[in-house]
Design an enzyme around this catalytic site. Structure first.
Site, PDB file in Angstrom:
ATOM      1  N   ARG A 195       0.853  -1.184   0.000  1.00 27.75           N
ATOM      2  CA  ARG A 195       0.000   0.000   0.000  1.00 27.75           C
ATOM      3  C   ARG A 195       0.890   1.235   0.000  1.00 27.75           C
ATOM      4  O   ARG A 195       1.881   1.304   0.720  1.00 27.75           O
ATOM      5  CB  ARG A 195      -0.933   0.014   1.223  1.00 27.75           C
ATOM      6  CG  ARG A 195      -2.126  -0.910   1.101  1.00 27.75           C
ATOM      7  CD  ARG A 195      -3.086  -0.441   0.007  1.00 27.75           C
ATOM      8  NE  ARG A 195      -4.294  -1.247  -0.103  1.00 27.75           N
ATOM      9  CZ  ARG A 195      -4.449  -2.256  -0.936  1.00 27.75           C
ATOM     10  NH1 ARG A 195      -3.439  -2.626  -1.713  1.00 27.75           N
ATOM     11  NH2 ARG A 195      -5.596  -2.907  -1.003  1.00 27.75           N
ATOM     12  N   HIS A 252      -0.767   0.369 -10.145  1.00 22.98           N
ATOM     13  CA  HIS A 252      -1.429  -0.567  -9.230  1.00 22.98           C
ATOM     14  C   HIS A 252      -1.966  -1.767 -10.014  1.00 22.98           C
ATOM     15  O   HIS A 252      -3.157  -2.100  -9.940  1.00 22.98           O
ATOM     16  CB  HIS A 252      -2.553   0.126  -8.464  1.00 22.98           C
ATOM     17  CG  HIS A 252      -2.845  -0.515  -7.138  1.00 22.98           C
ATOM     18  ND1 HIS A 252      -3.276   0.187  -6.044  1.00 22.98           N
ATOM     19  CD2 HIS A 252      -2.764  -1.810  -6.716  1.00 22.98           C
ATOM     20  CE1 HIS A 252      -3.452  -0.622  -5.024  1.00 22.98           C
ATOM     21  NE2 HIS A 252      -3.148  -1.851  -5.413  1.00 22.98           N
ATOM     22  N   GLU A 268      -3.379   7.919  -5.476  1.00 20.71           N
ATOM     23  CA  GLU A 268      -3.589   7.234  -6.751  1.00 20.71           C
ATOM     24  C   GLU A 268      -4.845   7.769  -7.422  1.00 20.71           C
ATOM     25  O   GLU A 268      -5.858   7.941  -6.746  1.00 20.71           O
ATOM     26  CB  GLU A 268      -3.714   5.718  -6.520  1.00 20.71           C
ATOM     27  CG  GLU A 268      -2.442   5.115  -5.944  1.00 20.71           C
ATOM     28  CD  GLU A 268      -2.533   3.606  -5.712  1.00 20.71           C
ATOM     29  OE1 GLU A 268      -3.587   3.014  -6.041  1.00 20.71           O
ATOM     30  OE2 GLU A 268      -1.570   3.025  -5.197  1.00 20.71           O
TER      31      GLU A 268
END
EC number: 1.1.1.79
Length: 324
Positions: free
Chosen positions: A237, A285, A266
């Site tokens: 994360r 991601h 993000e």
């Protein structure tokens, strides 16, 4: 009458049909305040909630008095207010096992692409810079037989260790909340404190969830303890890392390179200094982002919601004690 559930993420047709066999399914685009207001009656009656990438907090729960279970199409659940869910005895289901191997593949890809400068040199070729036999300014560094430090030896850490140990003959160091006997027996992995791992590893792979304890666990102090030749990988994360400290460490040459699948914010801002660094591989991601795995995650999430609303919480439940 079938229980009512809200779906806020598109599903493949066959999985949607499976969900509809058990529930009255209401599809919404997102969980924004506007969407909730426009569909207030539906939210008020819903007993189940399924989707991903949206915040599920106390304010939303206040609009859903009949909610009994939520199911996220992900392993991570830091966007859920677990305390609020638990206080209401609402089950939270997730998909921890489906994506293990795929995320480990992504981690290994980041290790290889940063060490061998794959993205950087590929772009140079496309830019027409390959005009003669290459020299040292094109060279990368070896991966095989280098020391891999894994911070977080869970399922994904184990899958990464398997690839590194058997595929690349890499010695494995790890740091976790407890010793992992299987990792030590299968991969000859060595448990060590975080400082020792940082000082000894050629690659430091961070695979931790975001919690109050892990927020900004990696900062200037930690990067300062790493080898100047070390490569940092994060596929856990983003907020576990102080991104400004990472940028500073790269700019100062305190570490050699970074491979990043997650970021503090993000999508990553186009103005981020990380995007102008040739020694940074930044991907959006993509940890579990293959067609096969994303389908498997969605299927698992559907089954999880069915199980939860039928009172079956033997697996994949974050807060199973609320069912007692």
């Amino acid at each position: 009458m079938k229980p009512s559930v809200i779906l806020y993420k598109a599903l493949p047709d066959d999985l949607l049909q499976r969900l509809q066999e058990h529930f009255t399914v209401h599809q919404v685009a997102n969980l924004s305040p506007q969407t909730i207001e426009q569909n207030a009656a539906i939210f008020a009656e819903a007993e189940g909630l399924l989707g991903s990438n949206e915040n599920v907090d106390a304010a939303l729960l206040g609009k859903m008095p009949k909610l009994r279970a939520t199911s996220t199409i992900s392993v991570g659940y830091d966007n859920f207010d677990v305390d609020a869910l638990t206080a209401r005895k609402i089950l939270l289901m997730h998909t921890p096992t489906v994506l293990t191997e795929t995320v480990a593949d992504t981690l290994m890809a980041l290790v290889l692409s940063t060490a061998r400068r794959v993205v950087e040199v590929a772009e140079r070729v496309k830019a027409g810079e390959w005009t003669a036999s290459i020299g040292p300014d094109w060279y990368g560094t070896d991966v095989h037989h280098k020391t891999l430090g894994i911070v977080g030896m869970g399922r994904i850490g184990m899958a990464l260790a398997q690839r590194a140990h058997f595929g690349f003959n890499m010695p494995i160091l790890y740091n976790a909340r407890r010793h992992h006997k299987e990792a030590e027996e299968r991969f000859n992995a060595r448990y060590c404190d975080l400082d020792s791992l940082l000082q000894e590893s050629d690659f430091v792979c961070l695979i931790l969830p975001l919690t109050d304890e892990t927020y900004h666990l990696f900062g200037a102090e930690q990067f300062g303890k790493m080898k100047s030749s070390a490569i940092f990988i994060n596929a856990g994360r983003g907020p576990v890392v102080d991104e400004n400290a990472l940028i500073a460490a790269l700019q100062k040459g305190e570490i050699h390179a970074a491979g990043l699948d997650v970021f503090e914010q993000e999508p990553l801002s186009v103005d981020s200094p990380l995007l102008s660094m040739a020694n940074v591989v930044a991907v959006p991601h993509i940890g579990s982002a293959t067609h096969e795995t994303r389908y498997g995650m969605a299927a698992c999430a559907v089954d999880n919601l069915i199980d939860a609303l039928q009172g079956k919480v033997e697996k994949n439940c974050v807060n199973p004690h609320v069912a007692d």
